[in-house]
Design a protein around this motif. Sequence first.
Motif, mmCIF file in Angstrom:
data_model
loop_
_atom_site.group_PDB
_atom_site.id
_atom_site.type_symbol
_atom_site.label_atom_id
_atom_site.label_comp_id
_atom_site.label_asym_id
_atom_site.label_seq_id
_atom_site.Cartn_x
_atom_site.Cartn_y
_atom_site.Cartn_z
ATOM 1 N N ARG A 23 128.246 59.267 113.095
ATOM 2 C CA ARG A 23 128.235 57.898 113.771
ATOM 3 C C ARG A 23 129.430 57.316 112.929
ATOM 4 N N ILE A 24 130.352 58.080 112.216
ATOM 5 C CA ILE A 24 131.507 57.489 111.896
ATOM 6 C C ILE A 24 132.745 58.282 112.461
ATOM 7 N N TRP A 25 133.768 57.634 113.103
ATOM 8 C CA TRP A 25 134.433 58.045 113.595
ATOM 9 C C TRP A 25 135.897 57.679 113.293
ATOM 10 N N ALA A 26 137.125 58.621 113.455
ATOM 11 C CA ALA A 26 138.432 58.036 112.942
ATOM 12 C C ALA A 26 139.339 58.638 113.682
ATOM 13 N N CYS A 27 140.464 57.923 114.098
ATOM 14 C CA CYS A 27 141.617 58.683 115.072
ATOM 15 C C CYS A 27 142.963 58.028 114.309
ATOM 16 N N GLY A 28 143.869 58.589 114.668
ATOM 17 C CA GLY A 28 145.292 57.962 114.231
ATOM 18 C C GLY A 28 145.666 58.301 112.873
ATOM 19 N N ASP A 29 146.525 57.625 112.192
ATOM 20 C CA ASP A 29 147.174 57.723 110.783
ATOM 21 C C ASP A 29 146.097 57.835 109.655
ATOM 22 N N ILE A 30 145.160 57.166 109.998
ATOM 23 C CA ILE A 30 144.090 57.033 108.879
ATOM 24 C C ILE A 30 143.454 58.351 108.315
ATOM 25 N N HIS A 31 143.364 59.410 109.286
ATOM 26 C CA HIS A 31 143.026 60.781 108.604
ATOM 27 C C HIS A 31 144.210 61.663 108.415
ATOM 28 N N GLY A 32 145.253 61.197 108.314
ATOM 29 C CA GLY A 32 146.194 62.202 108.003
ATOM 30 C C GLY A 32 146.551 63.066 109.220
ATOM 31 N N GLY A 33 147.233 64.079 109.051
ATOM 32 C CA GLY A 33 147.832 64.975 110.237
ATOM 33 C C GLY A 33 149.022 64.369 110.843
ATOM 34 N N LEU A 34 149.002 64.775 112.355
ATOM 35 C CA LEU A 34 150.396 64.313 113.020
ATOM 36 C C LEU A 34 150.262 62.605 112.953
ATOM 37 N N GLN A 35 151.329 62.014 112.646
ATOM 38 C CA GLN A 35 151.274 60.628 112.560
ATOM 39 C C GLN A 35 152.265 60.154 113.743
ATOM 40 N N PHE A 36 151.732 60.315 115.030
ATOM 41 C CA PHE A 36 152.600 59.894 115.942
ATOM 42 C C PHE A 36 151.692 59.032 116.860
ATOM 43 N N THR A 37 152.238 58.065 117.704
ATOM 44 C CA THR A 37 151.344 57.267 118.638
ATOM 45 C C THR A 37 150.506 57.897 119.595
ATOM 46 N N HIS A 38 151.536 59.022 120.035
ATOM 47 C CA HIS A 38 150.824 59.825 121.280
ATOM 48 C C HIS A 38 149.555 60.485 120.838
ATOM 49 N N VAL A 39 149.818 61.144 119.595
ATOM 50 C CA VAL A 39 148.586 61.813 118.918
ATOM 51 C C VAL A 39 147.322 60.945 118.485
ATOM 52 N N ALA A 40 147.543 59.858 118.029
ATOM 53 C CA ALA A 40 146.677 58.701 117.943
ATOM 54 C C ALA A 40 146.069 58.317 119.294
ATOM 55 N N ALA A 41 146.760 58.425 120.393
ATOM 56 C CA ALA A 41 146.069 58.051 121.779
ATOM 57 C C ALA A 41 145.138 59.224 122.141
ATOM 58 N N TYR A 42 145.836 60.492 122.071
ATOM 59 C CA TYR A 42 144.867 61.742 122.350
ATOM 60 C C TYR A 42 143.416 61.729 121.593
ATOM 61 N N GLU A 43 143.793 61.321 119.876
ATOM 62 C CA GLU A 43 142.529 61.386 119.483
ATOM 63 C C GLU A 43 141.653 60.278 119.904
ATOM 64 N N ALA A 44 142.071 59.307 120.246
ATOM 65 C CA ALA A 44 141.264 58.001 120.520
ATOM 66 C C ALA A 44 140.523 58.627 121.986
ATOM 67 N N VAL A 45 140.676 59.125 122.878
ATOM 68 C CA VAL A 45 140.345 59.749 124.013
ATOM 69 C C VAL A 45 139.369 60.541 123.535
ATOM 70 N N LYS A 46 139.569 61.354 122.710
ATOM 71 C CA LYS A 46 138.264 62.513 122.318
ATOM 72 C C LYS A 46 137.380 61.609 121.407
ATOM 73 N N LEU A 47 137.749 60.637 120.808
ATOM 74 C CA LEU A 47 136.730 59.886 120.018
ATOM 75 C C LEU A 47 135.735 58.948 120.777
ATOM 76 N N VAL A 48 136.281 58.456 121.765
ATOM 77 C CA VAL A 48 135.596 57.650 122.645
ATOM 78 C C VAL A 48 134.580 58.705 123.546
ATOM 79 N N ARG A 49 135.160 59.706 123.809
ATOM 80 C CA ARG A 49 134.107 60.792 124.755
ATOM 81 C C ARG A 49 133.093 61.147 123.686
ATOM 82 N N ASN A 50 133.398 61.319 122.537
ATOM 83 C CA ASN A 50 132.312 61.713 121.781
ATOM 84 C C ASN A 50 131.524 60.859 121.236
ATOM 85 N N MET A 51 131.626 59.604 121.349
ATOM 86 C CA MET A 51 130.787 58.557 120.959
ATOM 87 C C MET A 51 129.917 58.256 122.235
#
Length: 179
Positions: A5-33
């Motif tokens: 029940r703790i999710w993260a996306c975007g720059d907060i978790h490191g990795g590729l720090q690009f807007t389009h990557v954060a948006a992709y991660e956010a879609v996955k995050l919402v799906r998993n939630m």
Amino acid sequence: TSVPRIWACGDIHGGLQFTHVAAYEAVKLVRNMLFPGRSAVDYTHIPWALYTDPEVAHIGLYARDAEAQGIAIDTYTTPLEANDRSRAEGEALGFVKIHVKKGTDSVVGATIVARHAGDLIATLALAMSAGYGLGRFVELILPYPTQAEAIKATSGAYTRTRLTPTVARLLKGLIGLAR
């Protein structure tokens, strides 16, 4: 995260720090939630671009990454000075470099340095995610003149390596007759 029940996306978790990557991660995050099951993030086919002049864009593996992973590759490079549009617009500084799994046309990585590299890398992102090999690009009909033809020319370099010596001699003879 690894905490229920703790999710993260975007720059907060490191990795590729690009807007389009954060948006992709956010879609996955919402799906998993909100939905049952897990949908994993796959960074294999995520392109990125640096908006310098010329731009630098990349997707997949670099040659050093492939070597570190034990993946044998062949690399094909087309300088932009060989591209009519690039020369006509005075933008011949740069190249298209594509890595394929050795003995195949399976694209494992690419780097483009060009005025509009961020736009050009999208073609390779689509090809990689759809499983299209480099050899298929020779079949594309593209507007002329465009910088995208540099990708097609790189495909041609790959295709020429597939010719047997006999076929290469025949083609060379035919080209000589046509002049």
